[in-house]
Design a protein around this motif. Structure first.
Motif, short mmCIF file in Angstrom:
data_model
loop_
_atom_site.label_atom_id
_atom_site.label_comp_id
_atom_site.label_asym_id
_atom_site.label_seq_id
_atom_site.Cartn_x
_atom_site.Cartn_y
_atom_site.Cartn_z
N TRP A 420 43.39 50.46 3.44
CA TRP A 420 43.67 51.50 2.43
C TRP A 420 45.06 52.10 2.66
O TRP A 420 45.53 52.16 3.79
CB TRP A 420 42.60 52.61 2.48
CG TRP A 420 42.67 53.45 1.23
CD1 TRP A 420 43.24 54.67 1.11
CD2 TRP A 420 42.22 53.07 -0.06
NE1 TRP A 420 43.17 55.09 -0.20
CE2 TRP A 420 42.55 54.12 -0.95
CE3 TRP A 420 41.58 51.92 -0.59
CZ2 TRP A 420 42.25 54.08 -2.31
CZ3 TRP A 420 41.29 51.89 -1.95
CH2 TRP A 420 41.62 52.95 -2.79
N ARG A 421 45.72 52.57 1.59
CA ARG A 421 47.08 53.10 1.73
C ARG A 421 47.16 54.23 2.76
O ARG A 421 46.26 55.07 2.83
CB ARG A 421 47.64 53.55 0.37
CG ARG A 421 47.08 54.82 -0.17
CD ARG A 421 47.90 55.38 -1.35
NE ARG A 421 47.87 54.57 -2.57
CZ ARG A 421 46.85 54.54 -3.43
NH1 ARG A 421 45.77 55.26 -3.22
NH2 ARG A 421 46.90 53.78 -4.51
N LYS A 422 48.26 54.20 3.50
CA LYS A 422 48.47 55.27 4.50
C LYS A 422 49.51 56.27 3.98
O LYS A 422 49.62 57.37 4.50
CB LYS A 422 48.98 54.68 5.83
CG LYS A 422 48.04 53.64 6.45
CD LYS A 422 46.89 54.32 7.18
CE LYS A 422 45.99 53.36 7.91
NZ LYS A 422 45.27 52.40 7.05
N THR A 423 50.28 55.83 2.99
CA THR A 423 51.27 56.73 2.38
C THR A 423 51.23 56.55 0.86
O THR A 423 50.86 55.48 0.36
CB THR A 423 52.71 56.41 2.85
OG1 THR A 423 52.93 55.02 2.74
CG2 THR A 423 52.96 56.87 4.28
N HIS A 424 51.64 57.59 0.18
CA HIS A 424 51.59 57.55 -1.29
C HIS A 424 52.98 57.87 -1.83
O HIS A 424 53.66 58.76 -1.32
CB HIS A 424 50.57 58.58 -1.79
CG HIS A 424 50.43 58.61 -3.28
ND1 HIS A 424 50.97 59.62 -4.05
CD2 HIS A 424 49.80 57.76 -4.13
CE1 HIS A 424 50.68 59.37 -5.33
NE2 HIS A 424 49.98 58.26 -5.40
N ASP A 445 51.97 61.21 3.67
CA ASP A 445 51.01 60.43 4.47
C ASP A 445 49.74 61.22 4.80
O ASP A 445 49.00 60.84 5.70
CB ASP A 445 51.68 59.89 5.75
CG ASP A 445 51.92 60.98 6.79
OD1 ASP A 445 51.64 62.17 6.50
OD2 ASP A 445 52.37 60.63 7.90
N GLU A 490 59.09 54.88 5.53
CA GLU A 490 57.92 54.76 4.65
C GLU A 490 58.34 54.83 3.18
O GLU A 490 57.87 54.06 2.35
CB GLU A 490 56.91 55.88 4.92
CG GLU A 490 56.15 55.75 6.22
CD GLU A 490 55.28 54.50 6.30
OE1 GLU A 490 54.82 54.03 5.25
OE2 GLU A 490 55.12 53.99 7.43
N LEU A 494 57.73 51.96 0.43
CA LEU A 494 56.98 52.22 -0.81
C LEU A 494 57.79 51.84 -2.04
O LEU A 494 57.27 51.30 -3.00
CB LEU A 494 56.58 53.70 -0.89
CG LEU A 494 55.45 54.14 0.05
CD1 LEU A 494 55.34 55.66 0.09
CD2 LEU A 494 54.11 53.54 -0.40
N GLN A 497 57.57 48.08 -2.19
CA GLN A 497 56.20 47.68 -2.56
C GLN A 497 55.91 47.94 -4.04
O GLN A 497 55.29 47.12 -4.71
CB GLN A 497 55.21 48.46 -1.69
CG GLN A 497 53.76 48.13 -1.98
CD GLN A 497 52.81 49.18 -1.39
OE1 GLN A 497 53.17 49.91 -0.45
NE2 GLN A 497 51.62 49.26 -1.93
N HIS A 498 56.39 49.07 -4.54
CA HIS A 498 56.07 49.43 -5.93
C HIS A 498 57.16 49.04 -6.92
O HIS A 498 57.13 49.46 -8.07
CB HIS A 498 55.74 50.91 -6.03
CG HIS A 498 54.45 51.27 -5.33
ND1 HIS A 498 53.27 50.65 -5.62
CD2 HIS A 498 54.18 52.15 -4.34
CE1 HIS A 498 52.31 51.15 -4.85
NE2 HIS A 498 52.84 52.05 -4.06
#
Ligand code: SGN
Ligand code: CA
Length: 525
Positions: A420-424, A445, A490, A494, A497-498
């Motif tokens: 599951w994601r650790k950071t948003h 996080d 991070e 992200l 990743q996004h």
């Protein structure tokens, strides 16, 4: 063999209604978690939310549901697509129209044999696609005697918006839907959006209550940057005594008249005046100044906001009751959420947009009988980015590769998914715009939050464990050097990743509009 037959039937589009889970998505506009008792915030004792609390008792309450972009249309577009704003194309309110030709979860559910329906606020500019039935409020919608748009055109309905939307939803469930199909119904309330107009029957609710103030009602923004200081969303300066706080003597722009008085019939207006006038006249006589006036504004604001919530909660009660009575409850997942959180006086503010906690966090409560343990509380970092994926998995459908979130189904079943994601990741784009919040992006996080206001090149770092109200920016504090380094990494991860574009996204707001509405606080002479 039976399984094979069912699969075969499904592949031809025929679905056995009883086998598929129905989806009831109840969604409001600007409902802060602080204003839900079950969340246990400042208003836990006064928030009028027995039905939402019941939903939490019977399902799972998510403490950390973070939005991708804390603003209406963009949040809705993220929910429909399972994608961030830069990929679904809807980055700011007003200026853009949602591209309805793209993949959305309602379209995928239709393909899976669901009947799909949306009733209430849409706010995406375009005509809804992927819905068998739609009956929506134009634009922001109106609280009293609201207009609606459907496939046949525009028409007006007498009544209070929250109640009208609920009646329409109940009518669709009872009389209009195709009972041979599973359903996905989105009930989307305008409430409790600005200008926080309550149902006539609740205009005097909370009259005898003094609402608790937040510690930061008179925040001086010491320890924060220019973005927090230079916004246009303070109760003191930006909240209007006319339209927002309903004092006709201050209705300089005629907004109170247009949005409320002129929409009402004489009987409604009489009831409305009977409730507000004596309280308004007492204020005009008392002429509070400075902090006393801010305190009065805060009380009127919060009371009207919670009065709106009273109707929202009542609506949820009616919908749950119908599910019980019809026998649909056991095979229906009920999801409650809002397009983002809201400031209820924290930092002296109303509105949203910032990545600070109160507007970044949104309520999420899910009841899924037979799957989710009643009364569970979850702290995973989840997001409105995950809703589409969740609905698809609940419906037994594959999740497209290009959706950027993850299904909540394992979490709902009580599992603890290792990956599951650790950071948003967060990104807000609307500047200049309403309330003048600088564009920013950031990573969170669950403890540390890094924010970057890139147009003014200012960074902020908060430690929510030691500073849950985000009053002290630790960006320059050497003790946080290693945290800062990690959070910057991070954020970069992200972004990759996004698929966030490398180049700074060009200003996508509407610069021709003059947004700052008030430069000086109004005074009562
Ligand atoms: C309106 C409100 C703003 C609000 C935006 C966006 N002003 O413009 O206060 O921030 O909507 O809200 S009002 O005077 O018209 O009420 S959102 O929910 O659509 O994002
Ligand atoms: Ca909103």
């Amino acid at each position: 063999m039976i399984k094979k037959l069912a699969l075969l039937a499904c592949s031809f589009g025929a679905v056995f209604a009883s086998e598929k889970t129905n989806i009831l998505f109840i969604f409001t506009d600007d409902h802060a978690t602080q204003a839900i008792s079950a969340y246990g915030g400042r208003f836990a004792k006064v928030a009028p939310t027995p039905n939402l609390d019941r939903l939490a008792d019977e399902g799972m309450l998510f403490k950390r549901c973070m939005v991708t972009n804390s603003i209406c249309g963009p949040s809705r577009a993220t929910i429909l697509t399972g994608k961030y704003s830069h990929l679904n194309g809807f980055m700011v309110n007003e200026k853009t129209k949602f591209d309805g030709s793209q993949q959305t979860f309602p379209k995928l559910l239709q393909k899976a044999g669901y009947e799909t329906s949306i009733i209430g606020k849409w706010h995406l500019g375009s005509t809804p696609t992927g819905f068998d039935h739609w009956d929506i409020l134009p634009g922001q919608g109106m609280y009293y005697n609201p207009d609606f748009d459907n496939a046949k055109g525009r028409y007006q309905v007498e009544g209070y918006c929250t109640e009208v939307v609920t009646d329409k939803a109940l009518n669709w469930l009872k009389n209009e839907r195709d009972n041979s199909k599973p359903f996905m119904l989105m009930v989307q309330q305008k409430a409790p959006h600005r200008e926080w107009s309550p149902a006539l029957k609740y205009l005097n609710a909370f009259d005898d209550v003094t609402m608790p103030e937040p510690d930061s009602l008179f925040d001086d923004y010491e320890g924060r940057g220019h973005a927090a200081r230079n916004q246009d969303m303070s109760i003191e300066v930006s909240m209007e005594l006319g339209k927002d706080l309903k004092i006709k003597e201050f209705d300089k722009k005629d907004q109170l008249a247009k949005r409320i008085h002129k929409r009402m019939n004489p009987e409604q207006l009489k009831a409305w005046n009977a409730a507000y006038e004596p309280k308004n006249q007492a204020l005009l006589k008392a002429k509070p100044k400075g902090k006393d006036l801010v305190r009065w504004k805060y009380q009127r604001y919060i009371k009207d906001y919670l009065r709106c919530i009273k109707s929202v909660d009542e609506s949820i009660g009616q919908l749950l009751k119908y599910l019980d009575e019809s026998g649909l409850a056991k095979n229906t997942i009920v999801i409650y959420s809002s397009d983002q959180g809201f400031y209820l006086g924290e930092h002296g503010w109303f509105d949203k947009r910032f990545m600070y906690d109160e507007s970044y966090r949104t309520p999420l409560i899910i009841r899924w009988p037979g799957h989710t343990k009643p009364g569970s509380i979850n702290s995973h970092l989840v997001s409105n980015l995950d809703f589409a994926e969740t609905f698809l998995e609940v419906a037994g459908q594959a999740i497209p590769e290009d959706m950027q979130g993850a299904s909540l189904v394992p979490i709902l079943k009580g599992q603890n998914p290792k990956d599951w994601r650790k950071t948003h990741y967060y990104h807000y784009y609307e500047f200049p715009g309403w309330h003048m919040v600088q564009r920013h992006e950031g990573a969170y996080d669950g403890r540390y939050k890094l924010m970057y206001f890139y147009d003014i090149n200012e960074w902020e770092l908060y430690d929510l464990k030691t500073d849950p109200k985000e009053m002290t920016n630790q960006f320059k504090n050497p003790e946080y050097a290693s945290v800062l380094k990690r959070m910057k990494q991070e954020l970069n991860k992200l972004r990759i990743q996004h698929k966030v574009p490398k180049n700074k996204i060009k200003d996508v707001s509407n610069p021709s509009k003059k947004y700052i509405t008030n430069h000086k606080a109004e005074v009562i002479q």
